[in-house]
Write a protein that holds these residues in place. Structure first.
Motif, PDB file in Angstrom:
ATOM      1  N   VAL A 192      11.736 -25.944 -25.273  1.00 31.77           N
ATOM      2  CA  VAL A 192      13.002 -25.333 -25.968  1.00 31.77           C
ATOM      3  C   VAL A 192      12.781 -25.268 -27.132  1.00 31.77           C
ATOM      4  CG1 VAL A 192      15.506 -26.732 -27.373  1.00 31.77           C
ATOM      5  CG2 VAL A 192      14.338 -27.672 -25.211  1.00 31.77           C
ATOM      6  N   ALA A 193      13.576 -24.075 -27.383  1.00 37.97           N
ATOM      7  CA  ALA A 193      13.248 -23.246 -29.137  1.00 37.97           C
ATOM      8  C   ALA A 193      14.863 -23.020 -29.554  1.00 37.97           C
ATOM      9  CB  ALA A 193      12.539 -21.917 -29.359  1.00 37.97           C
ATOM     10  N   LEU A 194      15.227 -23.609 -31.020  1.00 39.13           N
ATOM     11  CA  LEU A 194      15.959 -23.440 -31.895  1.00 39.13           C
ATOM     12  C   LEU A 194      16.149 -22.802 -32.471  1.00 39.13           C
ATOM     13  CD1 LEU A 194      18.221 -26.726 -29.874  1.00 39.13           C
ATOM     14  CD2 LEU A 194      18.230 -24.261 -29.135  1.00 39.13           C
ATOM     15  N   PHE A 195      17.640 -21.618 -32.875  1.00 39.51           N
ATOM     16  CA  PHE A 195      17.207 -21.433 -34.956  1.00 39.51           C
ATOM     17  C   PHE A 195      18.915 -21.683 -35.256  1.00 39.51           C
ATOM     18  CE2 PHE A 195      18.544 -17.417 -32.864  1.00 39.51           C
ATOM     19  CZ  PHE A 195      19.442 -16.837 -34.246  1.00 39.51           C
ATOM     20  N   GLU A 196      19.128 -21.689 -36.067  1.00 39.53           N
ATOM     21  CA  GLU A 196      20.139 -21.836 -36.660  1.00 39.53           C
ATOM     22  C   GLU A 196      19.840 -21.100 -38.364  1.00 39.53           C
ATOM     23  OE1 GLU A 196      24.278 -24.506 -38.134  1.00 39.53           O
ATOM     24  OE2 GLU A 196      22.140 -25.308 -37.655  1.00 39.53           O
ATOM     25  N   THR A 197      21.225 -20.249 -38.423  1.00 39.98           N
ATOM     26  CA  THR A 197      21.705 -19.219 -40.183  1.00 39.98           C
ATOM     27  C   THR A 197      22.944 -20.204 -40.392  1.00 39.98           C
ATOM     28  OG1 THR A 197      22.167 -18.052 -39.458  1.00 39.98           O
ATOM     29  CG2 THR A 197      20.620 -17.907 -39.980  1.00 39.98           C
ATOM     30  N   GLY A 198      22.978 -21.198 -41.645  1.00 36.99           N
ATOM     31  CA  GLY A 198      23.939 -21.491 -42.608  1.00 36.99           C
ATOM     32  C   GLY A 198      24.040 -21.836 -43.855  1.00 36.99           C
ATOM     33  N   LEU A 199      25.155 -22.077 -44.236  1.00 40.32           N
ATOM     34  CA  LEU A 199      24.591 -22.886 -45.586  1.00 40.32           C
ATOM     35  C   LEU A 199      24.878 -24.165 -46.003  1.00 40.32           C
ATOM     36  CD1 LEU A 199      28.053 -20.972 -46.577  1.00 40.32           C
ATOM     37  CD2 LEU A 199      26.316 -20.038 -47.231  1.00 40.32           C
ATOM     38  N   VAL A 200      24.053 -24.654 -47.025  1.00 39.52           N
ATOM     39  CA  VAL A 200      23.904 -25.955 -47.092  1.00 39.52           C
ATOM     40  C   VAL A 200      24.137 -26.215 -48.278  1.00 39.52           C
ATOM     41  CG1 VAL A 200      21.962 -26.710 -45.481  1.00 39.52           C
ATOM     42  CG2 VAL A 200      21.221 -26.050 -48.425  1.00 39.52           C
ATOM     43  N   TYR A 201      24.972 -28.056 -48.910  1.00 40.13           N
ATOM     44  CA  TYR A 201      25.405 -27.612 -49.965  1.00 40.13           C
ATOM     45  C   TYR A 201      24.888 -28.692 -51.341  1.00 40.13           C
ATOM     46  CZ  TYR A 201      28.956 -25.669 -46.085  1.00 40.13           C
ATOM     47  OH  TYR A 201      29.444 -25.516 -45.387  1.00 40.13           O
ATOM     48  N   ARG A 202      24.101 -28.956 -52.178  1.00 43.34           N
ATOM     49  CA  ARG A 202      23.804 -28.993 -52.429  1.00 43.34           C
ATOM     50  C   ARG A 202      24.494 -29.342 -54.225  1.00 43.34           C
ATOM     51  NH1 ARG A 202      18.177 -29.373 -52.521  1.00 43.34           N
ATOM     52  NH2 ARG A 202      17.489 -28.751 -50.299  1.00 43.34           N
ATOM     53  N   PRO A 203      24.863 -30.646 -54.263  1.00 41.42           N
ATOM     54  CA  PRO A 203      25.998 -30.866 -55.717  1.00 41.42           C
ATOM     55  C   PRO A 203      24.901 -30.893 -56.990  1.00 41.42           C
ATOM     56  CG  PRO A 203      25.807 -32.788 -54.434  1.00 41.42           C
ATOM     57  CD  PRO A 203      25.187 -31.780 -53.301  1.00 41.42           C
ATOM     58  N   ARG A 204      25.884 -29.845 -58.254  1.00 43.93           N
ATOM     59  CA  ARG A 204      25.415 -29.031 -59.197  1.00 43.93           C
ATOM     60  C   ARG A 204      25.272 -30.628 -60.496  1.00 43.93           C
ATOM     61  NH1 ARG A 204      28.559 -25.270 -58.288  1.00 43.93           N
ATOM     62  NH2 ARG A 204      27.413 -22.821 -58.536  1.00 43.93           N
ATOM     63  N   ILE A 232      37.124 -26.195 -62.277  1.00 42.93           N
ATOM     64  CA  ILE A 232      37.155 -26.061 -60.302  1.00 42.93           C
ATOM     65  C   ILE A 232      35.638 -25.735 -59.257  1.00 42.93           C
ATOM     66  CG2 ILE A 232      37.852 -25.298 -57.769  1.00 42.93           C
ATOM     67  CD1 ILE A 232      40.505 -25.121 -59.532  1.00 42.93           C
ATOM     68  N   ASP A 233      34.821 -24.639 -60.823  1.00 47.15           N
ATOM     69  CA  ASP A 233      33.923 -23.751 -60.074  1.00 47.15           C
ATOM     70  C   ASP A 233      32.762 -24.109 -60.058  1.00 47.15           C
ATOM     71  OD1 ASP A 233      34.985 -21.072 -59.204  1.00 47.15           O
ATOM     72  OD2 ASP A 233      35.254 -20.101 -61.049  1.00 47.15           O
ATOM     73  N   ALA A 234      32.712 -25.040 -61.804  1.00 54.89           N
ATOM     74  CA  ALA A 234      32.027 -26.068 -62.016  1.00 54.89           C
ATOM     75  C   ALA A 234      31.671 -27.266 -61.005  1.00 54.89           C
ATOM     76  CB  ALA A 234      32.317 -26.185 -63.547  1.00 54.89           C
ATOM     77  N   ALA A 235      32.986 -28.211 -60.585  1.00 59.26           N
ATOM     78  CA  ALA A 235      32.659 -28.908 -59.336  1.00 59.26           C
ATOM     79  C   ALA A 235      32.566 -28.948 -58.291  1.00 59.26           C
ATOM     80  CB  ALA A 235      33.809 -29.107 -58.968  1.00 59.26           C
ATOM     81  N   LEU A 236      31.779 -27.279 -57.540  1.00 58.72           N
ATOM     82  CA  LEU A 236      31.583 -26.061 -56.561  1.00 58.72           C
ATOM     83  C   LEU A 236      30.104 -26.593 -56.365  1.00 58.72           C
ATOM     84  CD1 LEU A 236      33.961 -23.274 -55.945  1.00 58.72           C
ATOM     85  CD2 LEU A 236      34.384 -25.652 -55.045  1.00 58.72           C
ATOM     86  N   PRO A 237      30.078 -27.134 -54.772  1.00 57.06           N
ATOM     87  CA  PRO A 237      28.316 -27.675 -54.841  1.00 57.06           C
ATOM     88  C   PRO A 237      27.895 -26.189 -55.127  1.00 57.06           C
ATOM     89  CG  PRO A 237      29.429 -27.639 -52.580  1.00 57.06           C
ATOM     90  CD  PRO A 237      30.159 -28.199 -54.617  1.00 57.06           C
ATOM     91  N   GLU A 238      25.735 -25.849 -55.225  1.00 57.26           N
ATOM     92  CA  GLU A 238      25.603 -24.733 -55.054  1.00 57.26           C
ATOM     93  C   GLU A 238      25.934 -24.992 -53.699  1.00 57.26           C
ATOM     94  OE1 GLU A 238      21.795 -25.171 -56.663  1.00 57.26           O
ATOM     95  OE2 GLU A 238      22.725 -24.347 -58.783  1.00 57.26           O
ATOM     96  N   GLN A 239      25.304 -23.189 -53.237  1.00 54.11           N
ATOM     97  CA  GLN A 239      25.450 -22.787 -50.999  1.00 54.11           C
ATOM     98  C   GLN A 239      24.712 -22.221 -50.694  1.00 54.11           C
ATOM     99  OE1 GLN A 239      30.253 -22.952 -50.332  1.00 54.11           O
ATOM    100  NE2 GLN A 239      30.159 -23.499 -52.345  1.00 54.11           N
ATOM    101  N   PRO A 240      23.200 -22.181 -51.127  1.00 54.27           N
ATOM    102  CA  PRO A 240      22.313 -21.732 -50.657  1.00 54.27           C
ATOM    103  C   PRO A 240      22.291 -21.572 -49.020  1.00 54.27           C
ATOM    104  CG  PRO A 240      21.099 -23.718 -50.830  1.00 54.27           C
ATOM    105  CD  PRO A 240      22.389 -24.194 -51.426  1.00 54.27           C
TER     106      PRO A 240
END
Length: 829
Positions: A577-589, A612-620
Motif C-alpha cells: 500500500v502506498a497512499l498520499f493526501e494533500t489537505g489543510l491542518v489547523y494550528r491554533p494561534r 473573528i480573524d484573530a480567533a481563526l487557526p492557521e491553516q497550512p
C-alpha cells in the motif's frame, strides 16, 4: 408522494394517449422529479372474475376448519357449471359476491393458479383475499364485494383496479403543495394546457349556530382552526374498496373508516386532518404552546415529555395532541366511537418541523405542515371529510361548526415583467410571465414594465421575484434554455493550485494512491503518534459539536488519517500500500481568544471581524505519504524490493522536484518517526534554511498503536513553505559541446552526511559543473573502522567551448579541496 394515474385523471382532463412515463418526463422537466413509475399488477394475469358463493360444505376431518364451496362464475370457466373450490377463510357466507381466480390465472408474486386435489377434494381455482390480489394488506379473510359491484363471471381486473400506474415523486422541501393529488394535478393541467377540476371546490354553507368551543391562544402558533362534527357515525362501517385501494397505492395502510377518510382527504387535498372522539373531549379546544413539564401519551403509546416550543391541542383536562405531528391516545377514535369531531388547522411550519425532529416523529402530517400547506383550505378539507363520513359511515353532518380565521392577507411581490427572461437568458414573448403566473393561481396586476403579483394561498414558497421567475422558467421548459459556454474569467490557476495539481500527478505517477480523510482527530490518535505533552501538535482546536465524540479535535497533522486509511486497506488483504493526501491542518494561534457570535440582523463591525480573524487557526496546506509492503514486486523479472525509509524521502524529493526547489536532507529525531531512521527536510528561502517536514520509518510504538505493518514509512511536508521557496523558472542553456566526466572517491568519517559532501563538491567545482551524482558507498577493512568511502561522478561542460582535460581536472581538484576542507575528506587512492 405516490400518485395513482387514475386518481390524477379525475381532476385533469389528460388526453387518453398520455402514458404514465410521458407524464413522468414532463413533470420531471418542470421540477417535480418522478423517481419511478411503478405498474402495479403488471405480473397479474387472468382469468380473475366475480363469483357468487352458492353452497358451503364444512370439512371437519382436518386440524383446521376447511370449506368446500360451490361458486357460480357464469360462463367464465367455459362450461357454465359452478366452480368447486377449497377455501380456509371463515369471513364469507352463502350468497356473497367474491373474487375468483380460475385455473390458468397468475397472482402477484408469480403465484400460478391451477386445479389440484387437496383435503380429499378437487379444487378448481381460488377465492381471493385482498393481500393475494395485491389490493392492500389484509389477512382477515377473502374480499367480499358489495351488491351491484359487478356481474357474476365478468372480468374483475379492471373494475378492481388491480393494474395501475403509480408515479413516485420526490417532493423537494419548497414544494409542499405537491404532497397532494390536488397539487400535482394543478401542475399537470398547466403543463398540458387542459382543464383542472379542483377537488377543494366543496360547497360550504354558513354555520347554522356555534360549533364546538375553541380558542387560539397565540396567533403565531396557528392562524386558522376549523372544527366540524358528525353524529351517529357507525364505527363498524367498513371503508369502501376504492378508498382502501387508493390508500394502498399511495403508500398508506387502511385502518378504519374514520382514519381512512382523514388520510384520503389529506392525500387528495394536502391538508392533514385529525379525527377526535368527541365523547372523550372535555370543554374548550385550545391551541397553545405546551407547558413546562407537560406530558402526553401519543397514538404510538409512547409517553412523551413536551417542550415549551411544541404546539399542542388541549381540552379542559390538558394536552390531547402534538399539533401537526401526532394525536394522543385519550381521544383516539375507537371501536365504539359514534361522535366524531374533525379538526383542520394551519400551524406555524417551523414549530412543527422542530417538534417532529425533537420527538423523532416524522408523520405524514408533519411532512406536509413543515413544507407549508394551503392556509385557505381548512374549511373545505374538514367539510369534505365530514361528508365522506356521512356518505360511507351513516353519520349526520352537523350544520354548526367552528371557524377561527387569523390569516393575514399576503402582500404583493413587485417584479419586472422581463425578470424571468433576464434570469434564464431566454427572450420570452411579452405576456409570458403574466400567463404562467396566473396559471399557477397568482393574481397579477400589470403596472408598466412591472408586475404586482399576489401568490395564491397554496404557494407559501413564492416569496420573492426569483421564486416567480422560477415558475415561469419551469413551465416554459428548462430544456429550452440554450447551453451557452461561459466566457473565461480570471487568469487561470494560481501558482499554488498549479503546484498542488503537479504534486498530485507526480505522486500518482510514482505509484501512490490519493485518499481523502476526515479532518477530525482525537487524543487517542495524538497519543499513538508518541507526541510529548509540550508538542505543538497537541494544541488542537476542539469542536463544539463533533460528529464523533472520540474525534472532537481538528487535525494538526495529516498522519493519523493516512495511518487509518493504510490500516483499513491492509485489513482488507492489500499488503502493498502506498497512499498520499494533500489537505489543510489547523494550528491554533497562541493566545487566540474565542470568536464572537455577531447578531444576524446587521453586518458585523470591523472590530468583530478582526476578533473573528484573530480567533481563526492557521491553516497550512500539507502533503503526506505512507507506504508499506513491497515498493517493487518480485516476479519472473527478478527479486522485488521492500519499501523503506528511503521511499518516503524519495517521495519528498519528488514533491521538491515538481516544485522546482532544492531539498536538503539530514538526520533528525522527531515523533512519530524512528529516532535512527528519521530525516528532517529543509529548503532555503532568501538564504535562510527553513524546515518544511520530516520523512522516514515510523516508530514501532506508533506502528503498533495504529495497527500498521512493521517498517511502515511516512512523510509529511508543508506545501505552503515549499511554495515560498520557489523561484522563477529560468530555462537552462543547452550546450552543444561535449561533456567531460571525472570520478572521485573520498574517504570520510561514517557520521558525515553524504549530502554535505555533495554540496561541498558542487560549490568547489564552480560554474563548469553540470551535475554531481553519488554512485557508490563502501565500508570495510580497506578504509578502516568508522570510515566510509563515497564515490561521485562529476560532469563538466562549458557553453562556449570544448573543455580540455586540464580544465576538467582543475575543476575536479577544486571540488575535492572544498570537500576536504568542509568535511575532513581524504582522496582515496
Amino acid at each position: 408522494m405516490r400518485v395513482p394515474l387514475s386518481w390524477l385523471r379525475e381532476y385533469v382532463d389528460l388526453p387518453a394517449d398520455v402514458t404514465a412515463r410521458d407524464l413522468a418526463s414532463r413533470l420531471t422537466l418542470a421540477g417535480l422529479e418522478v423517481e419511478t413509475v411503478e405498474t402495479l399488477g403488471s405480473d397479474l394475469t387472468g382469468p380473475i372474475v366475480y363469483g357468487r358463493v352458492l353452497e358451503i360444505e364444512e370439512l371437519t376431518d382436518f386440524k383446521k376448519p376447511i370449506r368446500y364451496c360451490r361458486v357460480d362464475v357464469g360462463s367464465a370457466n367455459g362450461t357454465g357449471e359452478p366452480q368447486r373450490i377449497i377455501c380456509g377463510a371463515r369471513n364469507f357466507s352463502t350468497g356473497d359476491l367474491v373474487v375468483v381466480s380460475l385455473p390458468g390465472a397468475e397472482l402477484p408474486g408469480g403465484f400460478a393458479i391451477g386445479s389440484r386435489k387437496t383435503y380429499g377434494r378437487m379444487s378448481e381455482g381460488m377465492i381471493c383475499s385482498a393481500t393475494e390480489l395485491g389490493l392492500w394488506e389484509d389477512h382477515t379473510g377473502i374480499v367480499i364485494l358489495p351488491e351491484g359491484f359487478g356481474e357474476v363471471g365478468e372480468d374483475a381486473i379492471g373494475p378492481l383496479g388491480l393494474r395501475e400506474d403509480v408515479l413516485d415523486i420526490a417532493v423537494t422541501p419548497d414544494r409542499g403543495y405537491a404532497l397532494s393529488i390536488r397539487g400535482v394535478a394543478r401542475d399537470t393541467a398547466a403543463l398540458y394546457g387542459v382543464s383542472f377540476h379542483d377537488p377543494a371546490d366543496v360547497a360550504v354553507s354558513a354555520p347554522a349556530g356555534e360549533g364546538h368551543p375553541a380558542v387560539i391562544a397565540d396567533d403565531s402558533l396557528c392562524d386558522r382552526l376549523v372544527l366540524r362534527g358528525v353524529t351517529g357515525f357507525d364505527p363498524d362501517a367498513a371503508g369502501p374498496l376504492w378508498m382502501k385501494r387508493r390508500l394502498h397505492q399511495s403508500g398508506v395502510r387502511p385502518v378504519s373508516l374514520a382514519v381512512d377518510v382523514t388520510n384520503y382527504v389529506m392525500l387528495e387535498l394536502g391538508q392533514p386532518l385529525h379525527a377526535w372522539d368527541r365523547d372523550h373531549l372535555t370543554g374548550t379546544v385550545t391551541v397553545r404552546a405546551a407547558e413546562a413539564g407537560e406530558k402526553l401519551e401519543t397514538l404510538d403509546h409512547v409517553q412523551r415529555s413536551l417542550d415549551t416550543d411544541d404546539i399542542v391541542i388541549a381540552d379542559g383536562s390538558g394536552a390531547q395532541a402534538i399539533a401537526g405531528v401526532m394525536g394522543g391516545v385519550d381521544t383516539e377514535i375507537g371501536l365504539t366511537s359514534s361522535e366524531v369531531l374533525i379538526e383542520a388547522a394551519h400551524f406555524d411550519a417551523m414549530r412543527i418541523a422542530r417538534a417532529s425532529r425533537r420527538h423523532q416523529l416524522s408523520s405524514e402530517a408533519s411532512r406536509r405542515f413543515e413544507r407549508g400547506v394551503d392556509s385557505d383550505l381548512q374549511l373545505a378539507a374538514a367539510t369534505r371529510a365530514a361528508e365522506l363520513l356521512a356518505e360511507l359511515g351513516g353519520a349526520t353532518v352537523e350544520g354548526a361548526y367552528t371557524h377561527l380565521d387569523r390569516v393575514a392577507p399576503r402582500a404583493p411581490i413587485t417584479v419586472k415583467a422581463a425578470h424571468a427572461a433576464a434570469v434564464s437568458g431566454v427572450d420570452y414573448p411579452a405576456g409570458t410571465s403574466e400567463k404562467w403566473l396566473e396559471t399557477v393561481g397568482c393574481e397579477v396586476v400589470v403596472d408598466g414594465d412591472e408586475l404586482k403579483v399576489t401568490p395564491p394561498s397554496w404557494r407559501p414558497d413564492l416569496t420573492d421575484p426569483n421564486d416567480l421567475a422560477e415558475e415561469v422558467i419551469r413551465f416554459e421548459g428548462y430544456e429550452n434554455i440554450p447551453s451557452i459556454r461561459p466566457r473565461g474569467s480570471g487568469r487561470g490557476l494560481t501558482s499554488g493550485q498549479r503546484l498542488r495539481r503537479a504534486v498530485g500527478r507526480a505522486l500518482a505517477d510514482a505509484g501512490y494512491n490519493e485518499v481523502l480523510s476526515y479532518p477530525f482527530t482525537g487524543e487517542r490518535d495524538l497519543d499513538g503518534l508518541q507526541l510529548s505533552d509540550d508538542d505543538a501538535r497537541r494544541g488542537a482546536l476542539r469542536l463544539a459539536n463533533p460528529l464523533n465524540d472520540e474525534e472532537p479535535l481538528l487535525r494538526t497533522t495529516l498522519l493519523p488519517g493516512l495511518f487509518k486509511a493504510l490500516t483499513r486497506n491492509v485489513g482488507r488483504g492489500f499488503t502493498d500500500v502506498a497512499l498520499f493526501e494533500t489537505g489543510l491542518v489547523y494550528r491554533p494561534r497562541p493566545g487566540a481568544g474565542r470568536a464572537p457570535l455577531p447578531p444576524v440582523d446587521r453586518v458585523p463591525s470591523a472590530e468583530e471581524l478582526a476578533l473573528i480573524d484573530a480567533a481563526l487557526p492557521e491553516q497550512p496546506r500539507r502533503v503526506g505519504v505512507v507506504v508499506t509492503g513491497d515498493a517493487e514486486r518480485a516476479g519472473w523479472w527478478g527479486e522485488g524490493r521492500a519499501a523503506t525509509w528511503a521511499d518516503a524521502i524519495r517521495a519528498a524529493r519528488e514533491v521538491a522536484r515538481v516544485a522546482g526547489v532544492d531539498l536538503e536532507v539530514e538526520a533528525d529525531a522527531h515523533a512519530p518517526w524512528h529516532p535512527g531512521r528519521c530525516a528532517a527536510l529543509y529548503v532555503r528561502v532568501a538564504g535562510e534554511r527553513l524546515l518544511v517536514g520530516h520523512a522516514g520509518e515510523l516508530h514501532p510504538r506508533t506502528v503498533k498503536a495504529f495497527g500498521m505493518p512493521e517498517r511502515t514509512a511516512a512523510m509529511e511536508l508543508d506545501l505552503d513553505r515549499v511554495e515560498r521557496a520557489r523561484t522563477p523558472v529560468v530555462a537552462p542553456e543547452v550546450s552543444t559541446y561535449p561533456v567531460a566526466t571525472q570520478d572521485v572517491a573520498l574517504v570520510v568519517d561514517e557520521t558525515v552526511p553524504v549530502g554535505a559532501i555533495r554540496d561541498a563538491l558542487v560549490e568547489g567545482a564552480g560554474d563548469l559543473v553540470e551535475s554531481v551524482r553519488l554512485f557508490d558507498v563502501y565500508t570495510g577493512e580497506q578504509v578502516g573502522e568508522g570510515r566510509k568511502s563515497v564515490a561521485f561522478t562529476l560532469r563538466f561542460r562549458a557553453g562556449d567551448r570544448t573543455l580540455t582535460a586540464e580544465e576538467a581536472s582543475a575543476a575536479r581538484d577544486a571540488a575535492v579541496a572544498v570537500a576536504t576542507e568542509r568535511t575532513g575528506a581524504a582522496l582515496r587512492a
